[in-house]
Design a protein around this motif. Structure first.
Motif, PDB file in Angstrom:
ATOM      1  N   LEU A  42       0.606  -0.913   0.032  1.00  0.00           N
ATOM      2  CA  LEU A  42      -0.151   0.135  -0.188  1.00  0.00           C
ATOM      3  C   LEU A  42       0.786   1.118  -0.410  1.00  0.00           C
ATOM      4  O   LEU A  42       1.060   1.972  -0.633  1.00  0.00           O
ATOM      5  CB  LEU A  42      -1.114  -0.149   1.689  1.00  0.00           C
ATOM      6  N   LYS A  43       1.483   1.283   0.497  1.00  0.00           N
ATOM      7  CA  LYS A  43       2.393   2.143   0.808  1.00  0.00           C
ATOM      8  C   LYS A  43       3.287   2.722  -0.157  1.00  0.00           C
ATOM      9  O   LYS A  43       4.090   4.082  -0.328  1.00  0.00           O
ATOM     10  CB  LYS A  43       3.948   2.303   1.694  1.00  0.00           C
ATOM     11  N   THR A  44       3.494   2.336  -1.417  1.00  0.00           N
ATOM     12  CA  THR A  44       4.461   2.802  -2.219  1.00  0.00           C
ATOM     13  C   THR A  44       3.562   2.361  -3.981  1.00  0.00           C
ATOM     14  O   THR A  44       3.777   2.814  -4.856  1.00  0.00           O
ATOM     15  CB  THR A  44       5.197   0.946  -2.850  1.00  0.00           C
ATOM     16  N   ARG A  45       2.226   2.005  -3.457  1.00  0.00           N
ATOM     17  CA  ARG A  45       1.563   1.211  -4.903  1.00  0.00           C
ATOM     18  C   ARG A  45       0.442   2.630  -4.871  1.00  0.00           C
ATOM     19  O   ARG A  45      -0.763   2.700  -5.469  1.00  0.00           O
ATOM     20  CB  ARG A  45       0.681   0.096  -5.053  1.00  0.00           C
ATOM     21  N   ALA A  46      -0.254   2.641  -3.431  1.00  0.00           N
ATOM     22  CA  ALA A  46      -1.507   3.599  -3.334  1.00  0.00           C
ATOM     23  C   ALA A  46      -1.668   5.308  -3.598  1.00  0.00           C
ATOM     24  O   ALA A  46      -0.629   5.922  -2.904  1.00  0.00           O
ATOM     25  CB  ALA A  46      -2.618   3.297  -2.092  1.00  0.00           C
TER      26      ALA A  46
END
Lengths: 85, 155
Positions: free
Chosen positions: B115-119
């Motif tokens: 989530l931290k690198t994609r959202a």
């Protein structure tokens, strides 16, 4: 195409969303970034450090070689920082 | 299930709902992210989370689907808030429910790292001297990278 800007890219361009007619010869993300830089003012500032800009085409992360076309939704933003430390 | 919302959430209620009526669930693992009052640059009074409506939901749904493809999950949940948040506020809840604990632990860890690198979320921290956009961290990328091949179907 529809161009969207987020976070400091939005602040520097002074724009969150706009309609852009793709100029002749612009067919990829890299070419679009170069064209944005050439618009001058806040755009030159926002796109001056091209390495810090991330791009999504039609809401999917893409690389700079990805094609762009009229009708696309193209978003420009800094690297994402969701979640929590 | 994924949700992107302005308002707070109740962790107990959300976790109870996740396994409600599903007697195949043997364990639920969850992670709650909170706003801290300190960053490396000093104390913050508040932060504003900006996001990309539409893409955020799509990115979270993709991450959620990826977790289900890698682990035998009975259920999963991602709730991410946006807007103005103060120190102590909840930002994010991720949870994974499975028959056995290992899948729940691993999937939960995977969900928050990915989530931290994609959202598409961006944090603007308000300090005494104004607002500052938070830079992405290299160690977040490294944390996400270590999952690249874990439980991934052969390509």
């Amino acid at each position: 195409m529809k161009a969207l800007y987020f976070a400091w890219v939005r602040e520097k361009t002074g724009c969150s969303v706009e309609d852009v007619t793709l100029p002749k010869g612009v067919g990829t993300v890299a070419e679009l970034i170069e064209w944005q830089m050439g618009r001058g003012g806040g755009y030159a500032e926002a796109f001056g450090d091209a390495k810090s800009i991330r791009v999504a085409v039609n809401q999917t992360h893409v690389g700079t070689a990805h094609p762009v076309a009229d009708g696309d939704e193209v978003a420009f933003f800094p690297p994402v920082t969701g979640g929590t430390p | 299930m994924i949700r992107v919302q302005l308002e707070d959430f109740d962790v107990g209620t959300e976790l109870a709902k996740l396994s409600d009526g599903n007697l195949g669930v043997g364990g639920v693992c969850s992670f709650v992210g909170l706003v801290r009052d300190m960053t490396k640059d000093g104390k913050i009074g508040a932060m504003t989370l900006e996001h990309y409506p539409g893409m955020t939901e799509k990115a979270l749904a993709d991450i959620d689907a990826e977790a289900h493809s890698r682990w035998p999950l009975q259920a999963s949940l991602i709730i991410h808030r946006y807007g103005r948040l103060e120190p102590g506020d909840r930002i994010v809840l991720v949870a994974a429910a499975s028959a056995h604990r290992e899948a729940a632990f691993e999937a939960c860890h995977f969900l928050i790292d990915y989530l931290k690198t994609r959202a598409p979320f961006w944090k603007l921290e308000q300090t005494g001297t104004g607002g500052k956009w938070v830079d992405a961290r290299d160690d977040d990328d490294a944390a996400a990278r270590r999952w690249h091949s874990v439980n991934k179907a052969a390509e």
